[in-house]
Design a protein around this motif. Structure first.
Motif, PDB file in Angstrom:
ATOM      1  N   ASP A  70       0.796  -1.311  -0.132  1.00 43.75           N
ATOM      2  CA  ASP A  70      -0.058   0.098  -0.093  1.00 43.75           C
ATOM      3  C   ASP A  70       0.845   1.112   0.053  1.00 43.75           C
ATOM      4  O   ASP A  70       0.591   2.185  -0.882  1.00 43.75           O
ATOM      5  N   TYR A  92      -6.149  -6.759  -3.107  1.00 42.52           N
ATOM      6  CA  TYR A  92      -7.268  -5.902  -2.511  1.00 42.52           C
ATOM      7  C   TYR A  92      -7.701  -5.165  -3.745  1.00 42.52           C
ATOM      8  O   TYR A  92      -6.803  -4.683  -4.439  1.00 42.52           O
ATOM      9  N   LYS A  93      -9.047  -5.063  -3.731  1.00 43.26           N
ATOM     10  CA  LYS A  93      -9.668  -4.310  -4.951  1.00 43.26           C
ATOM     11  C   LYS A  93      -8.961  -2.951  -5.168  1.00 43.26           C
ATOM     12  O   LYS A  93      -8.814  -2.575  -6.472  1.00 43.26           O
ATOM     13  N   TYR A  94      -8.805  -2.202  -4.152  1.00 43.57           N
ATOM     14  CA  TYR A  94      -8.285  -0.698  -4.209  1.00 43.57           C
ATOM     15  C   TYR A  94      -7.020  -0.686  -4.936  1.00 43.57           C
ATOM     16  O   TYR A  94      -6.733   0.490  -5.167  1.00 43.57           O
ATOM     17  N   LEU A  95      -6.353  -1.853  -4.955  1.00 42.69           N
ATOM     18  CA  LEU A  95      -4.939  -1.681  -5.306  1.00 42.69           C
ATOM     19  C   LEU A  95      -4.733  -2.285  -6.814  1.00 42.69           C
ATOM     20  O   LEU A  95      -3.790  -2.439  -7.343  1.00 42.69           O
ATOM     21  N   LYS A  97      -5.871  -1.899  -9.935  1.00 45.29           N
ATOM     22  CA  LYS A  97      -5.487  -1.223 -10.999  1.00 45.29           C
ATOM     23  C   LYS A  97      -3.987  -0.970 -10.849  1.00 45.29           C
ATOM     24  O   LYS A  97      -3.587  -1.316 -12.142  1.00 45.29           O
ATOM     25  N   ASP A 296     -15.784  -1.356   6.407  1.00 45.99           N
ATOM     26  CA  ASP A 296     -15.215  -2.230   5.332  1.00 45.99           C
ATOM     27  C   ASP A 296     -13.899  -2.881   6.035  1.00 45.99           C
ATOM     28  O   ASP A 296     -12.905  -2.157   6.651  1.00 45.99           O
ATOM     29  N   ALA A 299     -10.300  -1.632   4.642  1.00 48.73           N
ATOM     30  CA  ALA A 299      -9.845  -0.336   4.907  1.00 48.73           C
ATOM     31  C   ALA A 299      -9.611  -0.242   6.386  1.00 48.73           C
ATOM     32  O   ALA A 299      -8.562   0.409   6.922  1.00 48.73           O
ATOM     33  N   SER A 303      -5.387  -3.476   5.320  1.00 44.69           N
ATOM     34  CA  SER A 303      -4.616  -2.759   4.329  1.00 44.69           C
ATOM     35  C   SER A 303      -3.428  -2.353   5.077  1.00 44.69           C
ATOM     36  O   SER A 303      -2.327  -2.729   4.558  1.00 44.69           O
ATOM     37  N   GLY A 308      -5.089   2.938   2.989  1.00 42.34           N
ATOM     38  CA  GLY A 308      -6.111   2.320   3.660  1.00 42.34           C
ATOM     39  C   GLY A 308      -6.419   3.195   4.904  1.00 42.34           C
ATOM     40  O   GLY A 308      -7.716   3.421   5.068  1.00 42.34           O
ATOM     41  N   GLN A 311      -8.606   5.915   3.500  1.00 39.41           N
ATOM     42  CA  GLN A 311      -9.818   5.418   3.095  1.00 39.41           C
ATOM     43  C   GLN A 311     -10.830   5.224   4.431  1.00 39.41           C
ATOM     44  O   GLN A 311     -12.002   5.595   4.493  1.00 39.41           O
TER      45      GLN A 311
END
Lengths: 326, 343
Positions: A70, A92-95, A97, A296, A299, A303, A308, A311
């Motif tokens: 992260d 993790y979805k937020y990472l 991309k 969540d 977060a 993370s 995180g 978030q």
């Protein structure tokens, strides 16, 4: 797929290097290191396993725990190797991309040393808690820094910033965090009035037990910074308490509960329903006043890094109907 | 009559027939082949010929780090751990005259496990994890001593040893589970890996710490092979043949505890090897300690090396603890041997 691509690329590297004579290769390596040493300054990073000399600006970083991955992304460096995530596997979805094509080196608890060596990193970020046994191996592969825990996100930013020669970015991240915390602390009393400071507990449900996350945990330390208070009977100096029987439900008591869990796991869901339908649960202040909120998991807990944390702070802002500042 | 190779000095007396020698030779070659395969396999398959070159040439080649620093210590540690557990199990099975005996029956594995989990749960925050092997070996020794003392009634009989052992092992198992339930998630994860048994991250330090135990204890046990063979005939016969039963029993137990304890300290609870390797050995060589000990050593060593090789290659890039595969590899092979013998 990514792994295969990465492998075939490595094989071609090897065939090229085999064609070169050993002497030529050695001479070449010598030149490269000589150039690096001449142009780059060296930094000494003090960490939980000693001190490590890092020169230049590492670009091939391998991160061996979630918070380090992260943080690397937050500092603007896409790692060349990361470990599998705990939930939402493998990343993790937020990472996702940012880490779409990054090879994985196994689990945080037992990363594959050969794969790490094959990536030829110039910096490895580990954690003493997880990697003390393999620190020797890791530092033979590349300069390795080790954080004491896996969730102290501020330390992780500062130490990785120094090691990666990105102190400016690190300071900016930490300053922005400070500003946001100050902003929240300033606005929340106006919003809640007499209710502030609010007494909260962070709860987590697993398939066979429940947990209270305390002041020293990731979410706990953030809530602490924000000015929330904890029930007086919660233990000090620890980061988690495991509750293995429903008899201990009363020890959870607080004005507000933030609850996180792996929601798509049916066993967890079942256990959560069992606990929350228990008569003792209904006697808790938060339950009686309908102050139980699901948050969540990634977060708030998994993370372990600055992204995180931000978030989580966004979600806290949102929860209290405040507009977050960036 | 078979041609016999007799090794007899004032301290050692071992007799091996030509079948045994041939079998041991085959096992040795097999072991070397397995070791070579294991050194070649990994995140990237290396040509075995290259691996041999790398090992023999003093000049480090391009795979020197992977072979000599990552794979070789792991293969050697795996072999030593498996071998030590196997010989320990063999001694115990002869000693208590029970084919179900294993290093666990006198509390070695469970004592070490309880101590290791205690260490991980309560001391890991303050004490370096490098002390974990010492905690484990201490737990193993202490538990075995307690079992021995509790089993003592004008001497120790195998039956009392087993019964007291089972009781204490159950108690320790409960303690271990209790500590895991109470400990935070980070430690329980490490505890589970330890209890499964893993030689992940082995380095030359582990090898140099483990090797002296085997170098001392294996020759010592071979020196006692005559007594071990006699022991199997039962106490009255043993006494009649002039063996000091209680003294040798204590010495053999101590050797067994030290062998298994040191192995478990560095690899965690891979106890199954100690049960199964001697049985596999019995299917292959005659039932005398002098033949069984080297055979068990080689088989136990190979089991762990194979299991670990599967663990670190089958689910790349995951590196799975070897303990997961020890039973998966050992049990079918053992059943196959029994089945073949039955026919």
């Amino acid at each position: 797929m990514t792994l295969m691509m990465f492998r075939s690329q490595r094989y071609s590297d090897f065939s090229i290097s085999l064609q070169l004579s050993r002497k030529l290769l050695l001479g070449f390596l010598f030149m490269v290191t000589a150039i690096q040493e001449a142009s780059a300054e060296q930094r000494i990073v003090e960490h939980s396993m000693g001190s490590t000399k890092v020169s230049g600006t590492p670009v091939k970083v391998v991160t061996l725990f979630q918070g380090a991955t992260d943080t690397a992304v937050a500092l603007g460096v896409i790692p060349v190797g990361v470990v599998d995530s705990w939930v939402q596997q493998p990343t993790y979805k937020y990472l996702r991309k940012d880490l779409a094509d990054v090879p994985h080196v196994g689990l945080e608890s037992q990363p594959n040393l050969e794969v790490i060596a094959g990536l030829q990193p110039d910096l490895i970020v580990a954690s003493k808690r997880r990697h003390e046994k393999i620190y020797g191996h890791l530092s033979q592969i590349a300069p390795t820094i080790a954080l004491e825990t896996v969730f102290d996100f501020k330390d992780t930013v500062a130490m990785m910033g120094l090691a990666m020669n990105r102190q400016q970015q690190a300071n900016a991240l930490l300053q922005s965090w400070k500003n946001r915390v100050a902003d929240f602390q300033q606005r929340i009393p106006q919003k809640l009035g007499e209710q502030w400071p609010l007494e909260v507990a962070v709860l987590n449900f697993r398939a066979d037990h429940a947990r209270i996350y305390l002041k020293d945990s990731f979410a706990g330390s953030i809530l602490n910074d924000l000015g929330f208070i904890r029930p007086a009977n919660h233990p000090q100096g620890q980061w988690v308490v495991k509750l293995s029987t429903k008899e201990s439900i009363p020890t959870m008591n607080a004005d507000v509960f933030f609850v996180f869990m792996t929601e798509d796991d049916p066993a967890v869901k079942r256990n959560y329903l069992q606990w929350t339908n228990h008569p003792l649960w209904k006697s808790l202040d938060a339950a009686r006043n309908h102050q139980v909120f699901q948050v969540d998991e990634v977060a708030w807990n998994m993370s372990g890094g600055i992204m995180g944390a931000n978030q989580m702070l966004d979600q806290v802002y949102e929860h209290f109907g405040l507009n977050p500042v960036m | 009559m078979d041609k016999l190779l007799t090794l007899r000095t004032s301290v050692v007396s071992i007799q091996l027939n030509s079948v045994t020698l041939k079998m041991l030779g085959t096992l040795l070659i097999g072991t070397l082949a397995i070791a070579l395969m294991s050194l070649s396999a990994g995140s990237q398959w290396l040509n075995p010929i290259e691996v041999v070159k790398e090992l023999l040439l003093s000049e480090p080649g391009q795979h020197a780090f992977v072979i000599e620093t990552l794979r070789l210590p792991r293969v050697v540690t795996g072999f030593l751990v498996g071998g030590a557990l196997a010989v320990s199990g063999l001694i115990l099975q002869s000693l208590v005259r029970n084919p179900l005996a294993s290093p666990d029956i006198i509390g070695i594995t469970s004592g070490a496990s309880a101590a290791a989990v205690f260490f991980l749960s309560y001391l890991a925050e303050t004490v370096s994890a490098l002390w974990l092997p010492f905690a484990a070996i201490l737990g193993a020794a202490l538990t075995s001593l307690i079992i021995y003392l509790l089993a003592w009634r004008q001497g120790v009989t195998p039956l009392r040893l087993i019964l007291i052992g089972i009781g204490l092992v159950a108690g320790l198992g409960a303690m271990t589970t209790f500590m895991i339930v109470l400990s935070p998630i980070a430690t329980s994860m490490m505890a589970y890996v330890w209890l499964t048994g893993s030689i992940y991250g082995s380095d030359w330090q582990d090898v140099t710490a483990l090797l002296p135990w085997l170098l001392v204890l294996l020759p010592l046990s071979l020196m006692l092979s005559r007594t071990i063979n006699v022991q199997e005939l039962g106490d009255p016969v043993t006494v009649g043949l002039g063996v000091q039963v209680q003294r040798t029993r204590f010495v053999l137990l101590a050797i067994s505890v030290a062998l298994a304890g040191s192995a478990v300290a560095y690899a965690g609870a891979i106890g199954f090897v100690g049960l199964i390797a001697p049985h596999i050995a019995r299917q292959l060589v005659p039932r005398s300690f002098g033949s069984l000990a080297p055979a068990s050593l080689l088989i136990g060593g190979c089991l762990v090396v194979v299991a670990d090789t599967i663990g670190r290659t089958a689910f790349l890039p995951l590196d799975v603890p070897a303990g997961v595969f020890v039973s998966a590899v050992g049990a079918p092979f053992f059943i196959y041997l029994l089945y073949r013998q039955h026919r």
